[in-house]
Design an enzyme around this catalytic site. Structure first.
Site, short mmCIF file in Angstrom:
data_model
loop_
_atom_site.label_atom_id
_atom_site.label_comp_id
_atom_site.label_asym_id
_atom_site.label_seq_id
_atom_site.Cartn_x
_atom_site.Cartn_y
_atom_site.Cartn_z
N SER A 105 0.86 -1.18 0.00
CA SER A 105 0.00 0.00 0.00
C SER A 105 0.90 1.23 0.00
CB SER A 105 -0.91 0.01 1.23
OG SER A 105 -1.76 1.13 1.23
N HIS A 119 -2.24 7.21 -5.00
CA HIS A 119 -2.44 6.13 -4.04
C HIS A 119 -2.52 4.81 -4.80
CE1 HIS A 119 -5.77 3.45 -2.54
NE2 HIS A 119 -4.93 3.34 -1.54
N ASN A 121 -2.73 0.24 -4.07
CA ASN A 121 -2.77 -0.89 -3.14
C ASN A 121 -2.99 -2.15 -3.96
OD1 ASN A 121 -4.37 -2.98 -1.59
ND2 ASN A 121 -3.85 -1.61 0.09
N TYR A 122 -2.14 -3.14 -3.77
CA TYR A 122 -2.31 -4.44 -4.41
C TYR A 122 -2.15 -5.52 -3.35
CZ TYR A 122 -2.15 -1.86 -8.74
OH TYR A 122 -2.44 -0.95 -9.73
N ARG A 123 -3.04 -6.51 -3.35
CA ARG A 123 -3.10 -7.45 -2.23
C ARG A 123 -3.55 -8.84 -2.69
NH1 ARG A 123 -6.83 -3.76 -2.67
NH2 ARG A 123 -9.03 -4.35 -2.70
N GLY A 291 -4.70 -6.25 16.73
CA GLY A 291 -3.26 -6.13 16.67
C GLY A 291 -2.76 -5.15 15.64
#
Length: 336
Positions: A105, A119, A121-123, A291
């Site tokens: 990200s 911006h 983001n790759y997931r 967490g």
């Protein structure tokens, strides 16, 4: 696939950070911090801020990767199962299911108002069968990705370049991908209470796997379907980030500016904050994850922003640079 994704995002993070540091060698380097998650997993944060260097090209940036694992309860699984109907039954039968999520990200807030914020983001996400087994079976997997451009001032050639670069990358895997994912991005980055979009869009997809995807209405159209094919597509998009953005940054970084432009930049950043805190699902999911390190979730926030009561900028009734930008934000265009 976990190992391949971890290797890819680690290399991509290093390449992007090294490139960004190279464009402004007089600025401080990115700060690298490795962290562990008590519930399982780890990450590497590379962040930039330079309050004592007012001439730096970047004002704030973050290029972060995370590789986390743990277990998801049935309600969380069902919430994500809109594109994975088979998961609902497995969740009812097995209860908590183990998961893995790995991704990169990044956010870049440049200092010059003529340079857009960007911006990406790759997931990759997978859920495995429950039980104490050495090699658990993967019961569901998918990839997601998003990249978008948020200019303060409209330079049409910049937006066209950004979108054309993304379209070229997408078209290699199917000509229906870019228009579908571009529309998804426009629909997503909408600030409903303002009646305007956060920026000029890009592409956005989620739940991309070997099952039908709701964003791709023609099931017979060519597209990557296997895990290997989709991973290759995601790698191509990740490697497209620098070519899509760096020419814009280089072209606009030294544009003359003044107090009005800075003021408008900070007002637009206020809109950026509004979207992230009110609507962005990634922010909500991140802050609700046990967490989680809140600083990593909120790294996308600009360092400075502004909220004026009933500001006249962009709404003076005159043809100004600000009003032209606002018109595009209210009425998205097809740029390529």
């Amino acid at each position: 696939m976990r190992a391949r994704m971890i290797e890819f995002i680690g290399k991509l993070q290093a390449d992007i950070v090294a490139t960004l540091e190279g464009i402004d060698p007089q600025a401080p380097p990115f700060h690298k911090r490795e962290w562990d998650r008590a519930q399982g997993g780890r990450g590497v944060s590379c962040t930039f801020t330079a309050p004592d260097h007012p001439e730096s090209v970047l004002e704030k940036a973050g290029v972060n990767i995370s590789m986390i694992h743990g277990s998801l309860p049935p309600p969380a699984i069902k919430q994500m199962a809109t594109e994975h109907a088979s998961l609902v039954q497995k969740a009812d039968q097995a209860g908590n299911l183990p998961f893995f999520a790995g991704g990169i990200s990044l956010i870049i807030h440049p200092r010059n108002p003529s340079v857009p914020t960007v911006h990406a983001n790759y997931r990759y996400f997978e859920i495995t069968e429950a039980g104490e087994v050495e090699q658990p079976k993967v019961v569901a997997w998918w990839f997601g990705g998003i990249t978008d451009l948020t200019p303060n001032y409209l330079f049409e050639e910049d937006v066209v370049h950004f979108h054309q670069t993304l379209k070229t990358a997408c078209d290699a895997y199917g000509t229906g991908l870019y228009p579908a994912f571009k529309k998804s991005c426009d629909d997503y980055f909408f600030i409903k209470h303002r009646g305007e979009h956060r920026g000029v869009g890009g592409i956005r997809f989620d739940d991309l796997c070997d099952e039908p995807n709701s964003l791709l209405v023609d099931p017979s159209a060519p597209r990557p379907k296997s895990a290997d094919e989709i991973f290759d597509y995601v790698k191509t998009l990740g490697n497209t980030f620098l070519p899509s953005y760096l020419p814009i940054l280089s072209r606009r970084r030294d544009t003359p500016t003044d107090e009005r432009k800075r003021r408008w930049q900070l007002i637009r950043r206020g809109r950026y904050v509004e979207f992230n805190l009110v609507y962005d699902r990634g922010t909500k999911f991140g802050l609700a994850t046990p967490g989680v390190q809140a600083e990593n979730v909120l790294v996308s926030m600009p360092e400075t922003a502004r909220w004026e009561y009933m500001s006249e900028l962009g709404t003076e009734g005159e043809d100004t640079d600000e009003s032209r930008m606002l018109e595009v934000l209210k009425n998205p265009r097809d740029w390529v």
